[in-house]
Each structure stands twice: as C-alpha cells, then as structure tokens.
Design a protein around this motif. Sequence first.
Motif, PDB file in Angstrom:
ATOM      1  N   ARG A  48       0.858  -1.178   0.000  1.00  0.00           N
ATOM      2  CA  ARG A  48       0.000   0.000   0.000  1.00  0.00           C
ATOM      3  C   ARG A  48       0.895   1.230   0.000  1.00  0.00           C
ATOM      4  N   VAL A  56      -3.121   3.657  -2.949  1.00  0.00           N
ATOM      5  CA  VAL A  56      -3.237   2.536  -3.880  1.00  0.00           C
ATOM      6  C   VAL A  56      -2.719   1.287  -3.176  1.00  0.00           C
ATOM      7  N   THR A  72      -4.088  -3.662  -9.112  1.00  0.00           N
ATOM      8  CA  THR A  72      -4.723  -3.183  -7.894  1.00  0.00           C
ATOM      9  C   THR A  72      -5.749  -4.193  -7.385  1.00  0.00           C
TER      10      THR A  72
END
Length: 376
Positions: A48, A56, A72
């Motif tokens: 992260r 993200v 993602t």
Amino acid sequence: MADHVCESRAAARPHAPRTRSPRLAGAGLTWVVIAAIQPVWGADFMFRAEVDGQTVEGSPLAWSESSVSLLTRDGSLIDLDPQQVSGATKTAPRFQGYPATEVAPRLRDEFGSGYDVASSTHFLVVYPRGDRRDWAARFEALYRSLTRYAAVRDFPVSDPAYPLVAIVYPSEAAYYTAIQQMGISLPSGMLGHYDPQTNRVYLFDPGDDWEQPGGSAATIIHEATHQAAFNVGLHTRFAEAPRWLTEGLATLFEARGVWAPRTGDRPKDRYNRGRLADYRRYAKEDGPPMPIGALVASDDAFKSQPLAAYAQAWALTFYLSETRPRQYAQYLQTTANRPNFASYDPRSRLNDFKAAFGDDLRLLDANFASWMKSLE
C-alpha cells in the motif's frame, strides 16, 4: 501488456489494439531494493502506498528503477512513477482482491445518485437508476455459460480474485461522453467495449429486447466473453495475446446455442450464422480466406481484412474446439501462461500453435476448409 480495447459494433467489430511498451516498476520504494537496472517480473506480495494524494494497494507485476506496473485490488492495472510514491508498506504476502462489499460503495461514489449497483456471484453492474432490467443476472448467466463450456472441454479456468465490473450507460450519448473523458477514441456506431486496463465492460442500453435476433445480445455477450475469458485464465491481460484467439472465442459465444446451450445440443445449434456467412463470402475455392499460418502469426489481417479476419477467427475457433478440444485447451493454456509483458513475435506464435496442432499447417488448412464446407 495487452493494452487494447475490445470493441463491439452492430456488424463486424474491428478494433486496433493500443499496444505500448510496458512501463515497469519499482526502485525508490522503501520496501524493495533493486540491485540491477534490468526489470524484474512479477511478485505475489501486496503493498500500500500514497500516490498523488491517493492510496493505492495491489501487487507489482513488474518493476524497474524507473516505473512500476501494479495490479490493484479491484482488478485494474495502473502504472506508477516511483518518484511519486510515498509511504510504501508491504501489506500481505499474496495478492488479495477486494470483495464486492468494498468495491460496490466505491462504484456508487464514482457514478453518483443517477446510477444503482447490482450484484451477483461474480459481477457488480452499474446501471441507470430506475432501469428494471436485471443486468447482473445477465452477465452472471453468460459467465456460467463460458465456464461450463470450458469445463466440459477441459479448458483450464479459475474464478477471478475480485468482482468483475460492467458499466451500463443510459444512452449512446452518455456512453461516448464517458469514454472520451477516459481518453479513449472509438469510431461512431459502437455499442460497447471491454477495456483490459480498467478490467471493465462499458456499454449503453439500446432499449431493445436483447435476447431477440438483431438485439443487443451480441454486444453484451461478445464483451462479457472478453472480460470473463481474460479473468478466468483462458487469456492473459498481462501479455500480448493472438487476436484471432481472443476474438475467435468472443465470436464463438455470440451464437445462441453456445451461450444458451439449452436451446439445442447439435453442432449446428452452435453455428454463428452471421460469421459463417462472412466466412463463406471470403473463402477460396480450395481453402479458407487466408492460410491459418498467416492468421496465427500476425494480427495484421484485422486491419487489412477485418470482416474476413473476424469470420475466420470464429471458424477456426469453432473447428478446433469442436474437433480438437484437448489440443485447443493446451493451446489456450500455453498462450495464457506466457510471461508478463512479453511480446509475441510471429515465429513464437507459430511454434506455440504447431506444438498444439502439429507442424503440417497445409494439411490443417485442407482439413479445416473441408470441415467448414460440410456445415449445413
């Protein structure tokens, strides 16, 4: 990476892949040390980070000292500039997609009060508020048809790690406005498309009876097939895939006898009559419209002879899946397991095809043409 848009039109749907050199990822992140300039391909762990003020999270598919390509947790692919990444922290040893309960609220925030979000086992569908059509059930039924068709023929499939998302706009104008805002340029007359970058299907509701001949079914089915096939392991989103293979499978499922197999179990029920008519229009007296080797080695025919290319892609896929399902399954697995972001030169394409179906492509041309002539 296969950065292309799979498009649907009322007739043939030629589309031009938007292929770019892969931007890879990594140096400068606090949790990874790159000892060499050469790019590194793929990792299961998740991290992260903050990028331009946004959080993200996902798995790096590849990285170098200059960039990172990230899958993602919602299934989209993004490229990051390491210089814009801060606070990177490893969050899990393996990739974990977001559950639908986390993606759905994000979609509601993204699309606002004019849209609702419907859910099914594998899908989240954003659709105009007040639309009474059960869009999620439609996509789910098509997903089940694809995976059932694959399982019967021993094609390798697995469920995606995140919900599949489809966006239904209320009108053609709303659809074109949205895709232009995304920076995607499509010709007029499009009914929808699948974008491997966002991993979403985008379409608009034409307001017809989608199950009737000439209705919007072909568009929904074609694009849903692309999306499902790229997410259950029949194709890969992360490397170049032969276009005849991806379009062949999508056109195969346009036939009602394939996506709704209860309508009949005879081979003729699985004919795509429109593609068959196109194939016969372009077929030569002693062979298919173009040699199989040419269609396999290059995607050029989809630019120079789109109707013929789509027709032969369907015909070859139908022939191989009906007469050589095990070899076809082997070939699907070979192409789907190619390394992330790898290019696919003509020689490699032909070698992989011959490894599954044999070296004598002239004989295969003859057998294929003869079989197609036998179709009623």
